[in-house]
Design a protein around this motif. Structure first.
Motif, PDB file in Angstrom:
ATOM      1  N   VAL A 202       0.848  -1.201   0.000  1.00 32.01           N
ATOM      2  CA  VAL A 202       0.000   0.000   0.000  1.00 32.01           C
ATOM      3  C   VAL A 202       0.883   1.250   0.000  1.00 32.01           C
ATOM      4  O   VAL A 202       0.668   2.182  -0.782  1.00 32.01           O
ATOM      5  CB  VAL A 202      -0.964  -0.006   1.212  1.00 32.01           C
ATOM      6  CG1 VAL A 202      -1.678   1.332   1.352  1.00 32.01           C
ATOM      7  CG2 VAL A 202      -1.956  -1.156   1.088  1.00 32.01           C
ATOM      8  N   ARG A 203       1.876   1.286   0.883  1.00 31.38           N
ATOM      9  CA  ARG A 203       2.783   2.434   0.984  1.00 31.38           C
ATOM     10  C   ARG A 203       3.549   2.641  -0.312  1.00 31.38           C
ATOM     11  O   ARG A 203       3.608   3.741  -0.862  1.00 31.38           O
ATOM     12  CB  ARG A 203       3.760   2.235   2.155  1.00 31.38           C
ATOM     13  CG  ARG A 203       4.824   3.330   2.257  1.00 31.38           C
ATOM     14  CD  ARG A 203       5.823   3.052   3.390  1.00 31.38           C
ATOM     15  NE  ARG A 203       6.450   1.754   3.323  1.00 31.38           N
ATOM     16  CZ  ARG A 203       7.457   1.420   2.499  1.00 31.38           C
ATOM     17  NH1 ARG A 203       7.915   2.294   1.621  1.00 31.38           N
ATOM     18  NH2 ARG A 203       7.986   0.216   2.547  1.00 31.38           N
TER      19      ARG A 203
ATOM     20  N   HIS B 223       1.512   3.846  -3.320  1.00 33.82           N
ATOM     21  CA  HIS B 223       1.202   5.277  -3.186  1.00 33.82           C
ATOM     22  C   HIS B 223       2.438   6.137  -3.485  1.00 33.82           C
ATOM     23  O   HIS B 223       2.346   7.125  -4.221  1.00 33.82           O
ATOM     24  CB  HIS B 223       0.652   5.604  -1.808  1.00 33.82           C
ATOM     25  CG  HIS B 223       0.353   7.059  -1.653  1.00 33.82           C
ATOM     26  ND1 HIS B 223      -0.707   7.681  -2.282  1.00 33.82           N
ATOM     27  CD2 HIS B 223       1.019   8.026  -0.994  1.00 33.82           C
ATOM     28  CE1 HIS B 223      -0.682   8.961  -2.005  1.00 33.82           C
ATOM     29  NE2 HIS B 223       0.353   9.199  -1.221  1.00 33.82           N
TER      30      HIS B 223
ATOM     31  N   THR C  55      -4.083   5.185  -4.363  1.00 35.47           N
ATOM     32  CA  THR C  55      -4.415   4.522  -3.110  1.00 35.47           C
ATOM     33  C   THR C  55      -4.912   3.115  -3.406  1.00 35.47           C
ATOM     34  O   THR C  55      -5.828   2.940  -4.214  1.00 35.47           O
ATOM     35  CB  THR C  55      -5.510   5.313  -2.361  1.00 35.47           C
ATOM     36  OG1 THR C  55      -5.008   6.625  -2.092  1.00 35.47           O
ATOM     37  CG2 THR C  55      -5.896   4.625  -1.066  1.00 35.47           C
TER      38      THR C  55
ATOM     39  N   LEU D 144      -7.113   0.193  -2.831  1.00 33.41           N
ATOM     40  CA  LEU D 144      -8.429   0.001  -2.216  1.00 33.41           C
ATOM     41  C   LEU D 144      -8.622  -1.431  -1.746  1.00 33.41           C
ATOM     42  O   LEU D 144      -9.300  -1.682  -0.753  1.00 33.41           O
ATOM     43  CB  LEU D 144      -9.529   0.385  -3.208  1.00 33.41           C
ATOM     44  CG  LEU D 144      -9.422   1.818  -3.769  1.00 33.41           C
ATOM     45  CD1 LEU D 144     -10.431   2.026  -4.879  1.00 33.41           C
ATOM     46  CD2 LEU D 144      -9.584   2.828  -2.650  1.00 33.41           C
TER      47      LEU D 144
ATOM     48  N   CYS E 225      -3.934  -5.794  -6.962  1.00 30.69           N
ATOM     49  CA  CYS E 225      -4.451  -4.607  -6.281  1.00 30.69           C
ATOM     50  C   CYS E 225      -5.528  -3.933  -7.117  1.00 30.69           C
ATOM     51  O   CYS E 225      -5.466  -3.944  -8.353  1.00 30.69           O
ATOM     52  CB  CYS E 225      -3.333  -3.594  -6.045  1.00 30.69           C
ATOM     53  SG  CYS E 225      -2.015  -4.155  -4.955  1.00 30.69           S
TER      54      CYS E 225
ATOM     55  N   VAL F 170      -7.261  -0.153  -7.556  1.00 35.54           N
ATOM     56  CA  VAL F 170      -7.100   1.271  -7.279  1.00 35.54           C
ATOM     57  C   VAL F 170      -8.191   2.025  -8.039  1.00 35.54           C
ATOM     58  O   VAL F 170      -8.879   1.445  -8.885  1.00 35.54           O
ATOM     59  CB  VAL F 170      -5.710   1.784  -7.725  1.00 35.54           C
ATOM     60  CG1 VAL F 170      -4.585   1.068  -6.988  1.00 35.54           C
ATOM     61  CG2 VAL F 170      -5.528   1.643  -9.232  1.00 35.54           C
TER      62      VAL F 170
END
Length: 157
Positions: free
Chosen positions: A61-62, A65, A71, A73, A106, A108
């Motif tokens: 996640v970090r 970003h 981000t 989700l 992921c 987003v």
């Protein structure tokens, strides 16, 4: 003394996002390694090293970003990839490198334009690229090649 007599061993754990979207064609979100990274100019997945004591779930996640401004989700661990090389590495010294890559499908908000947030990092560009264009001769890291060969199984669409 041959430089290979003093080989540095490096092992690195990283968490990476496999992030796709469907427009006129299927696209993969990729990032370019900056001149501060290695190998500069090569294309990677958004992601990077898991900090000491950090959860890989949090690291993806970090990192996504920092490298894309997006981000995460939803995320789901979908595969583990590794690469092992013994070759000239950073600073032209020999390196016995083992990279272990945790791959996360992921989701987003794919309407947001990707942009690098981290200043002075090892990523200088993030972009949605049609999957069919990823064979255009640009240098791809082995983890990207791995994902492309298995995209239908790894993508989080």
């Amino acid at each position: 003394m041959d430089q290979r007599d003093d080989i540095r061993q490096t092992q690195r754990l990283g968490a990476y996002g496999v992030i796709t979207r469907q427009r006129a064609t299927r696209e993969l979100l990729i990032t370019r390694v900056s001149p501060l990274g290695y190998p500069a100019g090569w294309w990677a997945l958004p992601g990077g090293g898991v900090d000491h004591g950090e959860s890989p779930d949090d690291a993806v996640v970090r990192e996504v970003h920092e490298e894309t401004g997006l981000t995460v989700l939803e995320r789901r661990l979908v595969a583990v990839h590794d690469v092992h090389t013994v070759s000239p590495g950073r600073g032209d010294s020999w390196e016995d490198y083992h990279g272990v890559h945790l791959l996360y499908a992921c989701r987003v908000d794919d309407e947001v334009v990707p942009h690098v947030v981290e200043v002075g990092g090892t990523t200088d560009l993030a972009a949605w690229v049609p999957v069919e264009d990823l064979r255009d001769g640009r240098p791809l890291l082995p983890v990207v090649e791995h994902v492309l060969e298995r995209l239908d199984q790894l993508a989080g669409e």
